[in-house]
Design an enzyme around this catalytic site. Structure first.
Site, PDB file in Angstrom:
ATOM      1  N   GLU A 327       0.820  -1.156   0.026  1.00  0.00           N
ATOM      2  CA  GLU A 327       0.191  -0.016  -0.058  1.00  0.00           C
ATOM      3  C   GLU A 327       1.020   1.223   0.044  1.00  0.00           C
ATOM      4  O   GLU A 327       0.538   2.434  -0.722  1.00  0.00           O
ATOM      5  CB  GLU A 327      -0.902   0.026   1.280  1.00  0.00           C
ATOM      6  N   TYR A 416      -1.889  -7.909 -10.902  1.00  0.00           N
ATOM      7  CA  TYR A 416      -0.734  -7.735  -9.854  1.00  0.00           C
ATOM      8  C   TYR A 416       0.698  -8.587 -10.170  1.00  0.00           C
ATOM      9  O   TYR A 416       1.711  -7.748  -9.919  1.00  0.00           O
ATOM     10  CB  TYR A 416      -1.120  -8.434  -8.721  1.00  0.00           C
TER      11      TYR A 416
END
EC number: 3.4.11.2
Length: 638
Positions: A327, A416
């Site tokens: 993040e 991803y």
């Protein structure tokens, strides 16, 4: 865009919802012809937004809202300051909202006419507002409804403290339009501010400047001065405490968790330093993390200045902190440089997984980073196999075509992990030093901008490949199914040893079994061990012995629990049933729910099968955010 064209063709033939201010019925056709709606909407370049941002776009949004926990609504006004290129119509995205009136003007507001089209699933509807070609301020008065799926209203029983209610939002990909009427496309970056009124015993936080303690009035002001895409506008309201971790970072959580959260994320300052050393100065002033209740559907959400995190990251041993590194990395890839559409989602996530791994390598060493990458690569291979046999094998491409589909369909391991291994392979080809120079320039050149895949390819060729005279199969990686043959390979002796031990135990090696303890491996090695067992012919007797040695059924690490419960479902190991049910009732993180429900649906053992899955879902569905609940309903075909 085909999707938008089809929608407005239907709108032309169907009954529209009109909200008018003293305009006679015969004048309505003059207010907003449907043909104009169609032309304006289809030119925006985003199949998942109706907004006509090429003609008029929001530059700043101010929210003046009140949060009502009794009726579970947010109500007030969204004030848009807009750049008008000379149009007489502004089109916004709305879904599940009660639009009450619309005005134009900054100080002397004048009511204007608007049309709301028919709602079309998750995409919602266009809100077309009549303006003049010089209008720059549009004010939309509204309230949320039960259909505002970004909002998760939690009763006190679903919080850690069990006393106060809790509210949080989840806007990615296109759910921000369910709690704010706006132009909900990542192609348009905006600044925003907000004035919020909440119950006096609670505190409000946003992806903006934030308070660190409650005030007596329950009134809070927020500013986000850096331009962001709308999916990053986020709100949380609850009984929340704060603890500082350093000069520019800290953590928020419910008060009873604040000390364990502070311990778990103690390495955050090191992560920020490592990230800045790699790819330049952190651009968002403050980096804080808010640990939400368990219903949160993701491991983390990269809301700028306030990352949302799932409590399943609190393992007690800092073994799941790679999610926080992920993040944090989004502060560069995704937040600073953003995918222009959801077809380009890999530009957000592939870069972030790559960057996350570099942060982890910098702090914890190459061995740990390689094991993390191998865990992800195993998951990628599983996803690729499923996709190859699915109705959408083309979803294994990096550049997607999600026209007429939900953006969430593209939120898979392809974006991803295939994206990250594309970048790892590039790095391996050109050398790390040259690749780091390229990435630093990439982030600096495109900061606070949005980018398409095609623009990235052009930049890659111009700035890296062509000057170095390097030929690379970029087109194959991005536009073709599957994984190219030149994909970088990663190995780990520790990972391989854990796999070998699992095979030996499955074959009856009792010495290896007796030596097994919880501290034998770190988390990544345990995942390798359990996944290897999943491919062996094992029975419930061996499951019981493994459980006796390591107490897998009662292990606190959610990553390991998910793998163990999946193995138990496959083998019919019934002693997990109560713990499995408790896990599925408590945890709302989609990463864990999907594989466990999938295993139950395919389950062949009585008591651990689809019937049990349906039974649990019926009891747990109100505990899940709409993101997770929607996915599970599709899986369960209900």
């Amino acid at each position: 865009m085909t999707l938008i064209k089809n929608l407005f063709t239907l709108l032309t033939l169907s009954l529209l919802t009109f909200a008018c201010t003293g305009i006679l019925p015969e004048q309505k056709e003059e207010v907003q012809p449907q043909q104009k709606l169609e032309v304006q909407a289809k030119e925006n370049g985003d199949a998942h937004s109706y907004a006509n941002i090429k003609e008029i776009k929001t530059q700043h949004l101010h929210l003046d809202l009140e949060v009502d926990f009794n009726d579970k609504i947010i109500f007030g006004v969204a004030r848009h300051t807009m750049l008008n290129m000379g149009t007489d119509t502004a089109i916004f995205d709305v879904s599940g909202l009660d639009i009450q009136r619309v005005t134009i003007g900054k100080t002397n507001e004048v009511e204007t006419d608007y049309i709301i089209g028919e709602e079309k699933g998750e995409q919602g509807a266009p809100l077309a507002v009549q303006i003049t070609d010089t209008t720059t301020h549009i004010n939309i008065y509204y309230k949320t409804t039960e259909a505002s799926n970004a909002l998760d209203w939690l009763a006190p029983s679903m919080t850690e403290g069990k006393v106060h209610p809790f509210l949080y939002t989840q806007g990615q990909a296109i759910l921000t339009r369910t709690w704010i009427p706006l132009q909900d496309t990542p192609a348009n970056r905006i600044t925003y501010s907000a004035d919020l009124t909440v119950p006096k015993d609670l505190i409000a936080l946003m992806s903006a400047t934030n308070p660190t303690e409650k005030n007596a009035e329950g009134k809070y002001h927020f500013e986000m001065d850096q331009a962001i895409p709308c999916y990053l506008i986020a709100l949380a309201v609850g009984d929340i405490a704060y603890a500082s971790l350093g000069e520019n970072c800290g953590v928020y959580s419910e008060p009873s968790l604040i000390e364990v959260v502070k311990y778990e994320f103690a390495d955050l300052p090191k992560m920020i330093e490592a990230a800045e050393n790699l790819y330049g100065k952190y651009q968002w002033e403050v980096y804080d993390v808010l640990v939400l209740p368990y219903s949160f559907p993701f491991g983390g959400m990269e809301n700028p200045r306030l990352t949302f995190a799932n409590p399943t990251l609190i393992a007690g041993d800092r073994s799941s902190t790679s999610v926080i590194a992920h993040e944090l990395a989004h502060s560069w890839s995704g937040n600073l440089v953003t995918n222009a559409t959801w077809d380009d989602f890999w530009l957000n996530e592939g870069f972030t997984v790559y960057f996350e791994n570099r942060i982890m390598e910098s702090i914890y060493g190459k061995e740990i980073a390689d094991m993390l990458a191998l865990v992800e690569f195993q998951e990628l291979k599983h996803t690729l196999a499923k996709m190859a046999a699915s109705e959408h094998p083309e979803d294994s491409r990096l550049k997607l075509d999600l026209d007429k589909r939900r953006p969430d369909d593209g939120m898979t391991d392809i974006a991803y992990v295939k994206g990250a291994f594309f970048l790892k392979t590039l790095e391996d080809t050109v050398g790390r030093e040259a690749f780091d120079i390229f990435l630093n320039k990439y982030f600096e050149t495109h900061k606070f901008q949005t980018l398409t895949t095609e623009e990235f390819i052009s930049y890659l060729n111009k700035e890296l490949l062509t000057p170095a005279g390097i030929k690379f199969n970029t087109e194959e990686w991005i536009y073709e199914n599957g994984l190219p043959a030149n994909c970088k390979e990663i190995s780990s002796n520790r990972f391989e040893l854990a796999e070998e031990n699992a095979k030996a135990i499955a074959e009856g090696n009792t010495k290896q079994l007796k030596s097994l303890q919880r501290d034998t491996y770190v988390m990544q090695e345990w995942l390798a061990f359990l996944r290897t067992l999943d491919g062996q012919d094992i029975d419930t007797n061996l499951m019981a012995k493994l459980d006796a040695h390591c107490e897998f059924t009662h292990w606190g690490n959610a990553e390991i629990a998910e793998e163990w419960y999946g193995l138990a479902i496959k083998t019919g190991y019934m002693p997990v049933k109560d713990e499995l049910e408790a896990f599925l009732m408590k945890v709302g993180r989609r990463k864990f729910l999907e594989p466990l429900y999938e295993a139950l649906i395919a389950g062949k053992h009585e008591g651990l099968n689809k019937e049990f899955a349906l039974e649990i879902f019926e009891k747990a569905k109100d505990n899940y955010h709409a993101v997770s609940a929607t996915t599970l309903r599709e899986m369960l075909d209900i």
